[in-house]
Structure formats: structure tokens, C-alpha cells
Design an enzyme around this catalytic site. Structure first.
Site, PDB file in Angstrom:
ATOM      1  N   CYS A 261      -2.216  22.943 -49.827  1.00  0.00           N
ATOM      2  CA  CYS A 261      -3.647  23.145 -50.014  1.00  0.00           C
ATOM      3  C   CYS A 261      -3.754  24.054 -51.225  1.00  0.00           C
ATOM      4  O   CYS A 261      -3.546  25.255 -51.118  1.00  0.00           O
ATOM      5  CB  CYS A 261      -4.294  23.794 -48.793  1.00  0.00           C
TER       6      CYS A 261
ATOM      7  N   CYS B 127      -6.507  26.884 -50.914  1.00  0.00           N
ATOM      8  CA  CYS B 127      -6.386  27.991 -49.964  1.00  0.00           C
ATOM      9  C   CYS B 127      -5.280  27.708 -48.955  1.00  0.00           C
ATOM     10  O   CYS B 127      -4.116  27.959 -49.224  1.00  0.00           O
ATOM     11  CB  CYS B 127      -7.717  28.250 -49.267  1.00  0.00           C
ATOM     12  N   SER B 128      -5.645  27.151 -47.788  1.00  0.00           N
ATOM     13  CA  SER B 128      -4.655  27.084 -46.716  1.00  0.00           C
ATOM     14  C   SER B 128      -4.954  25.998 -45.685  1.00  0.00           C
ATOM     15  O   SER B 128      -4.492  26.096 -44.557  1.00  0.00           O
ATOM     16  CB  SER B 128      -4.592  28.434 -46.003  1.00  0.00           C
ATOM     17  N   CYS B 129      -5.742  24.966 -46.051  1.00  0.00           N
ATOM     18  CA  CYS B 129      -6.079  23.930 -45.080  1.00  0.00           C
ATOM     19  C   CYS B 129      -4.804  23.312 -44.503  1.00  0.00           C
ATOM     20  O   CYS B 129      -3.866  23.016 -45.244  1.00  0.00           O
ATOM     21  CB  CYS B 129      -6.930  22.846 -45.734  1.00  0.00           C
TER      22      CYS B 129
END
Lengths: 195, 94
Positions: free
Chosen positions: A103, A106-108
């Protein structure tokens, strides 16, 4: 942690925010505890591993998984969604293609199937480099791919999450689903390991 | 225009901090409280998930890069609480 302030000052500030919000009736502590218990109890890479093991042993399931992963994982009692409904897409490794997920923004991450994401997944180094130079990033994880294998990098987003279906290792024909699932690692489900 | 979180393809962040050991979901208790606080505030409709992401992504770039993952979350939460008047920054600063 940033170097500017110790964990202590930040922890105290978080506590203060929580206390003030409780005093104002915006949240309550028991609710927060329940949220955490649920979060820590639900997601685990063991869930994703079970999905992969089923895909290895059941060609019909594999087809359904690759066609509509949201629907397919419910067959095993899992739910792909998080706070908002998201599209889950399963991408299968083959002799020609290796998939890896990131991602960049960010951090999906499909938490229900993989558990909380590892810290490297959230690092700027991984997010920035795996899209530009996946082979050298994979090598840092100990995964060296032959030049004949094409690398496909999937960038997860608020709307779409990805699950890698690794290739079934050779010599595992005699293993049942449980034993097969035990072979599948979290990194294999992200694509930073072969299995 | 891209914001500081849009790091895909950017150079200069060095080696990936690979750690294949099992890591706890939270490195410290305050991280867990930040996570839970955010879930509760989302559930209450104090803000929504897109507003939360936006609040992380509009952090000043230097602060963003200096902050750990859950520090960013906490920064976004306190920004939104301040902007919505739910918990003004001055109250939190005490």
C-alpha cells in the site's frame, strides 16, 4: 518512535485524550477494551493460510476465489471487510508470475485474513521501493526470483485489498488442508516469501 | 498534487526493515489505545474513515516523516477532534 519525545510523554498524552473524551461522554473505556479484544481475536494469517490451502486442494474453490474473493472466503466462514466494505482480490502465483502486495499511500491490508500488518509493510522504505525495484526488495526478504518470472506489484487502496495465493510446494500431494495451511506464512500471503 | 504519504517510487528511504519474527500487533500499550480510540470515534461518527486518512495525509511533511505509524494516527485524531470542537487542542494541552 521519533527522537523528540520519549514514549512516556506520548503515552501520557494519549491517556489524557482518552480521559477527557470519557469525561465528555464521547467514548467509554469498556468500549475501547472490547474493540481491542475483538480486533486481536479476529484477524490472523492462519485465516489467509486456510483460504490458500483450500485453493490448493479444491480447483472449484480456487476458481471462485480468483473470480470473487469476497464471496469465496465466506465459504470458510471469513469476512473480508473491515470498517468499510472493501473489494478483496486474490492473485495467484504461477511458474511465470509472482505477485507482491503493497500500500504505497499508507497501510491498506486485509486484516481479517492476515491479522495486523507487520511494521515493515508500513515503512516508507517498503512502500516506496517495492513498486520501483521489487526484485531487490524481495531479495532483502530472502526471496530471489529467476529472471524468467515476471513480478506483478499490486497497490492496495481504501477500496481494494489483495491476497496472494502462493504456488503449492512440490512434494505436498499427501498433505491435508490443515498441514498445507501450516506451510503458508504471512509473508507468503503478501508475496515477500514464496509460500 | 501528491502529498507526503504518496511515497511510491520515491528514492532514498534505504533498506526495508525486514523482521520476519512474529511481532505483537502493538509495540506499546498507548498504540493499542490509539487504535481503539480511533475505532470508537469512527463508530460514533465523530469523523469518517476518509476524513481520518485525509488528516494523516495532510500532516506537515516533516512531522509525517518524523512520526511513527501510530503517532500519525494520534496526530490525525487530535487534529479532527480539535477541528470538530469535540476536544479543542487547548484542552488536551492543558
Amino acid at each position: 518512535m521519533s527522537a523528540d519525545h520519549g514514549d512516556g510523554a506520548l503515552a501520557a498524552r494519549v491517556r489524557r485524550a482518552e480521559t477527557l473524551l470519557e469525561e465528555r461522554g464521547v467514548v467509554d473505556g469498556a468500549e475501547l477494551d472490547a474493540i481491542l479484544d475483538r480486533y486481536l481475536a479476529t484477524g490472523s494469517p492462519a485465516n489467509g493460510a486456510r483460504v490458500v490451502a483450500r485453493a490448493w486442494t479444491d480447483a472449484g474453490f480456487r476458481d471462485r476465489l480468483l473470480a470473487d474473493a469476497n464471496a469465496a472466503v465466506t465459504e470458510l466462514g471469513f469476512r473480508a471487510g473491515g470498517l468499510q466494505p472493501t473489494l478483496l482480490r486474490a492473485v495467484a502465483n504461477t511458474a511465470e508470475v509472482h505477485n507482491v502486495v503493497v500500500c504505497t499511500l499508507c497501510s491498506c491490508y486485509p486484516i481479517a485474513l492476515l491479522g495486523p500488518s507487520p511494521s515493515w509493510y508500513k515503512s516508507e522504505a517498503y512502500r516506496s521501493r517495492v513498486v520501483r525495484d521489487p526484485r531487490s526488495v524481495l531479495a532483502e526478504f530472502g526471496l530471489t526470483l529467476p529472471d524468467t518470472v515476471r513480478v506483478e506489484v499490486w497497490d492496495a487502496s481504501a477500496e481494494t485489498r489483495y491476497l496472494v495465493v502462493p504456488r503449492r510446494p512440490d512434494g505436498t500431494d499427501h498433505l491435508d488442508d490443515d498441514k498445507l495451511a501450516a506451510l503458508v506464512t504471512r509473508n507468503g500471503l503478501i508475496g515477500t516469501a514464496a509460500v | 498534487m501528491s502529498r507526503i504519504n504518496d511515497v511510491g517510487g520515491m528514492e532514498g528511504f534505504g533498506a526495508v526493515p525486514v523482521d520476519n519474527a512474529e511481532q505483537p500487533a502493538f509495540a506499546a500499550d498507548w498504540e493499542a489505545r490509539v487504535f481503539a480510540l480511533n475505532s470508537a470515534l469512527l463508530r460514533r461518527g465523530v469523523y469518517n474513515l476518509d476524513e481520518f486518512r485525509d488528516a494523516v495525509e495532510r500532516m506537515p511533511p516533516a512531522e509525517y516523516l518524523d512520526a511513527s505509524y501510530y503517532e500519525r494516527w494520534f496526530a490525525a485524531i487530535t487534529t479532527l477532534l480539535d477541528e470538530r470542537g469535540v476536544l479543542p487542542r487547548a484542552d488536551l494541552d492543558g
